[in-house]
Design an enzyme around this catalytic site. Structure first.
Site, mmCIF file in Angstrom:
data_model
loop_
_atom_site.group_PDB
_atom_site.id
_atom_site.type_symbol
_atom_site.label_atom_id
_atom_site.label_comp_id
_atom_site.label_asym_id
_atom_site.label_seq_id
_atom_site.Cartn_x
_atom_site.Cartn_y
_atom_site.Cartn_z
ATOM 1 N N ASN A 119 0.859 -1.181 0.000
ATOM 2 C CA ASN A 119 0.000 0.000 0.000
ATOM 3 C C ASN A 119 0.897 1.233 0.000
ATOM 4 O OD1 ASN A 119 -2.371 -1.547 0.170
ATOM 5 N ND2 ASN A 119 -2.172 -1.714 2.386
ATOM 6 N N HIS A 145 6.725 -0.993 3.625
ATOM 7 C CA HIS A 145 6.580 -2.414 3.975
ATOM 8 C C HIS A 145 5.829 -3.153 2.882
ATOM 9 C CE1 HIS A 145 3.228 -0.093 5.643
ATOM 10 N NE2 HIS A 145 2.459 -1.150 5.414
#
Ligand code: AMP
Length: 115
Positions: free
Chosen positions: A89, A102
């Site tokens: 994301n 991440h």
């Protein structure tokens, strides 16, 4: 601008516990605290970067290669091969809630459905 007080920075400094799957000099992989799949693991670089845009633009090339090697080693450690997804994301608009880059690794039977 990178916020040194984000939750993943605190995990990297050992201020918040985590359930580690894989760790080396460049990456840390740990179970997501609120899993949304049977297997849900996060992989983060140890360097400071806010999101995938920042990482791919500003992290040194060797750190980027090392990161993806870490993703690969994490997947192998989890025993996954042909049934997982990697998701990054990027930005609040895409639902990014922790502003330290991440990758989500997720695996579930439900993934027989198209995304
Ligand atoms: P994102 O929404 O893509 O930024 O993903 C952030 C993820 O971090 C979410 O799936 C959260 O459940 C997860 N998360 C937040 N705090 C922790 C924590 N202390 N340990 C493990 N995972 C966390």
């Amino acid at each position: 601008m990178y916020d040194k007080n984000n939750v993943f920075a605190k995990i990297l400094r050992g201020e918040i516990p985590n359930k580690t799957v894989y760790s080396d000099d460049n990456v840390l992989a740990f179970y997501d605290v609120a899993p949304r799949a049977k297997v849900h693991v996060l992989v983060i670089p140890r360097g400071e970067c806010t999101d995938s845009f920042d990482f791919t633009q500003n992290a040194p090339a060797d750190a980027q290669v090392a990161f993806w090697c870490g993703v690969r080693k994490t997947v192998e450690k989890l025993g996954l091969r042909d049934n997982f997804r990697t998701v990054a994301n990027t930005g609040r608009g895409a639902g990014q809630s922790v502003m330290h880059f991440h990758i989500h690794i997720m695996s579930d039977e439900r993934f027989t459905e198209d995304f």
